[in-house]
Design a protein around this motif. Structure first.
Motif, PDB file in Angstrom:
ATOM      1  N   GLU A  73      74.671  50.812  62.528  1.00  0.00           N
ATOM      2  CA  GLU A  73      74.775  50.025  61.301  1.00  0.00           C
ATOM      3  C   GLU A  73      76.223  49.683  60.958  1.00  0.00           C
ATOM      4  O   GLU A  73      76.570  49.423  59.801  1.00  0.00           O
ATOM      5  N   VAL A  74      77.087  49.673  61.964  1.00  0.00           N
ATOM      6  CA  VAL A  74      78.467  49.243  61.781  1.00  0.00           C
ATOM      7  C   VAL A  74      78.503  47.720  61.734  1.00  0.00           C
ATOM      8  O   VAL A  74      77.865  47.046  62.549  1.00  0.00           O
ATOM      9  N   ARG A  75      79.237  47.162  60.773  1.00  0.00           N
ATOM     10  CA  ARG A  75      79.375  45.710  60.673  1.00  0.00           C
ATOM     11  C   ARG A  75      80.156  45.181  61.880  1.00  0.00           C
ATOM     12  O   ARG A  75      81.115  45.811  62.339  1.00  0.00           O
ATOM     13  N   LEU A  76      79.773  44.014  62.386  1.00  0.00           N
ATOM     14  CA  LEU A  76      80.359  43.455  63.603  1.00  0.00           C
ATOM     15  C   LEU A  76      81.163  42.197  63.287  1.00  0.00           C
ATOM     16  O   LEU A  76      80.595  41.152  62.966  1.00  0.00           O
ATOM     17  N   PRO A  77      82.495  42.252  63.389  1.00  0.00           N
ATOM     18  CA  PRO A  77      83.305  41.057  63.174  1.00  0.00           C
ATOM     19  C   PRO A  77      83.269  40.150  64.393  1.00  0.00           C
ATOM     20  O   PRO A  77      83.058  40.605  65.520  1.00  0.00           O
ATOM     21  N   ALA A  78      83.492  38.863  64.183  1.00  0.00           N
ATOM     22  CA  ALA A  78      83.562  37.869  65.259  1.00  0.00           C
ATOM     23  C   ALA A  78      82.278  37.785  66.072  1.00  0.00           C
ATOM     24  O   ALA A  78      82.294  37.389  67.227  1.00  0.00           O
ATOM     25  N   ALA A  79      81.154  38.164  65.486  1.00  0.00           N
ATOM     26  CA  ALA A  79      79.860  37.954  66.136  1.00  0.00           C
ATOM     27  C   ALA A  79      79.444  36.495  65.935  1.00  0.00           C
ATOM     28  O   ALA A  79      79.869  35.833  64.980  1.00  0.00           O
ATOM     29  N   HIS A  80      78.639  35.984  66.854  1.00  0.00           N
ATOM     30  CA  HIS A  80      78.135  34.617  66.736  1.00  0.00           C
ATOM     31  C   HIS A  80      76.751  34.634  66.075  1.00  0.00           C
ATOM     32  O   HIS A  80      75.931  35.503  66.373  1.00  0.00           O
ATOM     33  N   VAL A  81      76.510  33.677  65.218  1.00  0.00           N
ATOM     34  CA  VAL A  81      75.188  33.499  64.608  1.00  0.00           C
ATOM     35  C   VAL A  81      74.762  32.060  64.856  1.00  0.00           C
ATOM     36  O   VAL A  81      75.415  31.111  64.393  1.00  0.00           O
ATOM     37  N   SER A  82      73.666  31.897  65.614  1.00  0.00           N
ATOM     38  CA  SER A  82      73.114  30.564  65.875  1.00  0.00           C
ATOM     39  C   SER A  82      72.062  30.259  64.825  1.00  0.00           C
ATOM     40  O   SER A  82      71.173  31.077  64.563  1.00  0.00           O
ATOM     41  N   ALA A  83      72.165  29.103  64.204  1.00  0.00           N
ATOM     42  CA  ALA A  83      71.219  28.692  63.165  1.00  0.00           C
ATOM     43  C   ALA A  83      70.599  27.354  63.556  1.00  0.00           C
ATOM     44  O   ALA A  83      71.297  26.451  64.013  1.00  0.00           O
ATOM     45  N   SER A  84      69.280  27.250  63.400  1.00  0.00           N
ATOM     46  CA  SER A  84      68.610  25.980  63.711  1.00  0.00           C
ATOM     47  C   SER A  84      67.458  25.760  62.748  1.00  0.00           C
ATOM     48  O   SER A  84      66.839  26.719  62.255  1.00  0.00           O
TER      49      SER A  84
END
Length: 481
Positions: free
Chosen positions: A309-320
């Motif tokens: 449950e550690v927050r992840l910086p610079a992760a990608h989130v794809s939205a469609s």
């Protein structure tokens, strides 16, 4: 009232960092109400989370309050580091605070109806290595990893000299051939007169061994060593990045296996360029700002490791989402955003009411998709990515006096929400645990026993045996034995 708090357990190793908790301000936790507590007794508890070094508020920390039954509520600190829960019934709770870059902090908290506690949470910042990142999280040079160096080292093939050791020990040397004795003195020397030396998989010469092997007088398998290229004579010790030494009769990498190396062993050198770590770029991500156009909304959320449950910086989130202007409903609008240093993401300028599909990625890891409705007052959406491999604890509970297996004993990881019950065979399993240090104990009415300390590595499986001894109240016990 100021309520002094102490840390109850250490956070996950790989992923959390040391923190300290001191007393200050808590107000407002809703609906964590232990059995038997009347609603009118509920109080407010609130507080702030600050950086222990700078005193600055910590934004984006997750604060969790759990009662003895495991019921819990969570909230996230704002820009001022404040958090609040409402209507907390008096009793004993477990308070936990987690934030990327800080250690998971968990501690007991007593809530008094007359004097609600005020708690100040102070977190000590420290870098967290997450495995794997996009650029060598473990600090291992990618080229050296690809050479098989670390795989052979972990399998125990020979004697290994990592880049850090080489860098420290080669000070004062100029020629490679003069430095080799430093390596050879760290492992039993071959009794052959000459030992082949390889650099980046190629033979480059020989180095003196301990003597002539009595089993092979004259070096029956060493014919041709004198014809090896004399590159070793020309090498500078500054060209060396890592090394491996192999003794006769041990496993040897295929690129260096010959009759000679099988009998005399080998010295394998890796050049400095293979041991270099790539520069990790500093990634600064600024969340988009909505243009505020009518009938358009923004969607906010955060991405975290599924296990720790550690927050992840610079992760990608794809939205469609389906283009509302397409009459056929087949055209989709797609966009990709990144999380900021706090693991937060934002997708702006969405048509209000569209169904949006969100898929997170962190390096080579992908999380499952989440389907949500774009709304003006929508909650922050949590996305998870399985970065850390979960660990498991298995074991059994025995009656100390009879060695009989005990069914129905409760198994608890102290100061966490992880618990289970032993089955008919007296065995149990706790799965999907974050790596780290835990205290595990078995509980059964009428019995007592000592807790055990357990250290879980990422993806590890630890087996334990817990023993309980009967007390004067054993007849009232609920366990089957």
């Amino acid at each position: 009232m100021t309520e002094p708090l102490t840390r109850g357990r250490r956070g996950p190793a790989a992923a959390m960092v040391r923190a300290s908790l001191f007393a200050v301000a808590l107000a407002a936790i809703p609906a964590v109400v232990p059995d038997g507590m009347a609603a009118q007794e509920a109080v407010e508890v609130a507080g702030t989370v600050v950086d222990d070094g700078t005193g600055e508020p910590v934004d984006g920390a997750t604060v969790r309050l759990a009662d003895a039954s495991g019921s819990a509520r969570e909230t996230i600190t704002g820009a001022d580091g404040a958090f609040a829960f409402a209507q907390v019934a008096p009793g004993t709770y477990a308070l936990a605070v987690r934030r990327f870059g800080y250690e998971l902090l968990s501690t007991p908290l007593e809530v008094d109806a007359q004097q609600p506690p005020r708690v100040d949470v102070r977190l000590t910042p420290q870098a967290i290595p997450l495995d794997p990142l996009e650029v060598g999280v473990e600090g291992r040079p990618p080229d050296l990893v690809e050479s098989g160096f670390y795989h052979r080292m972990e399998e125990g093939w020979g004697t290994f000299f990592e880049p850090e050791w080489i860098e420290a020990s080669k000070v004062g040397f100029v020629r490679m051939k003069d430095y080799l004795w430093v390596l050879q003195n760290r492992a039993p020397l071959s009794r052959c007169e000459k030992v082949p030396v390889y650099l980046d998989r190629r033979p480059i010469g020989t180095t003196p061994g301990w003597g002539t092997d009595d089993a092979y007088p004259g070096g029956i398998f060493t014919v041709g060593l004198d014809r090896l290229p004399p590159l070793l004579e020309e090498m500078s010790v500054s060209d060396l990045g890592a090394a491996e030494l192999y003794q006769p009769g041990t496993k040897i990498p295929m690129f260096a296996w010959t009759f000679t190396t099988a009998v005399c062993g080998a010295v394998i050198l890796w050049s400095d360029w293979t041991a270099r770590l790539p520069e990790i770029p500093k990634i600064e991500v600024k969340l988009c700002e909505s243009r505020g156009r009518p009938e358009e909304v923004a969607l906010d959320g955060f991405v975290e490791d599924e296990v720790t449950e550690v927050r992840l910086p610079a992760a990608h989130v794809s939205a469609s989402y389906a283009n509302p202007e397409d009459p056929g409903g087949l055209e989709r609008v797609e966009t990709v955003v990144r999380t900021d240093s706090l693991g937060r993401y934002r997708v702006c300028d969405l048509p209000e009411g569209v169904v949006i599909h969100l898929t997170p990625e962190y390096g080579p890891h992908a999380g499952g998709p989440l389907v949500a409705l774009a709304a003006a007052d929508g909650d922050a959406l949590k996305l998870t990515v399985p970065v850390t491999s979960p660990a498991t604890i298995t074991g059994m509970v025995l009656n100390e006096a009879t060695s009989a297996l005990m069914e129905g004993a409760r198994i608890v990881l102290v100061d966490t929400d992880f618990r289970t019950v032993t089955n008919a065979a007296g065995r149990f399993s706790l799965e999907d645990l974050p790596p780290g240090s835990y205290t595990i104990r078995a509980v059964c009415a009428g019995y007592t026993g000592s807790p055990q300390e357990v250290e879980l590595a990422e993806g590890g499986n630890v087996a334990v045996v817990l023993r309980l001894r009967a007390t004067d109240l054993a007849r009232r016990g609920t366990c089957s034995i």
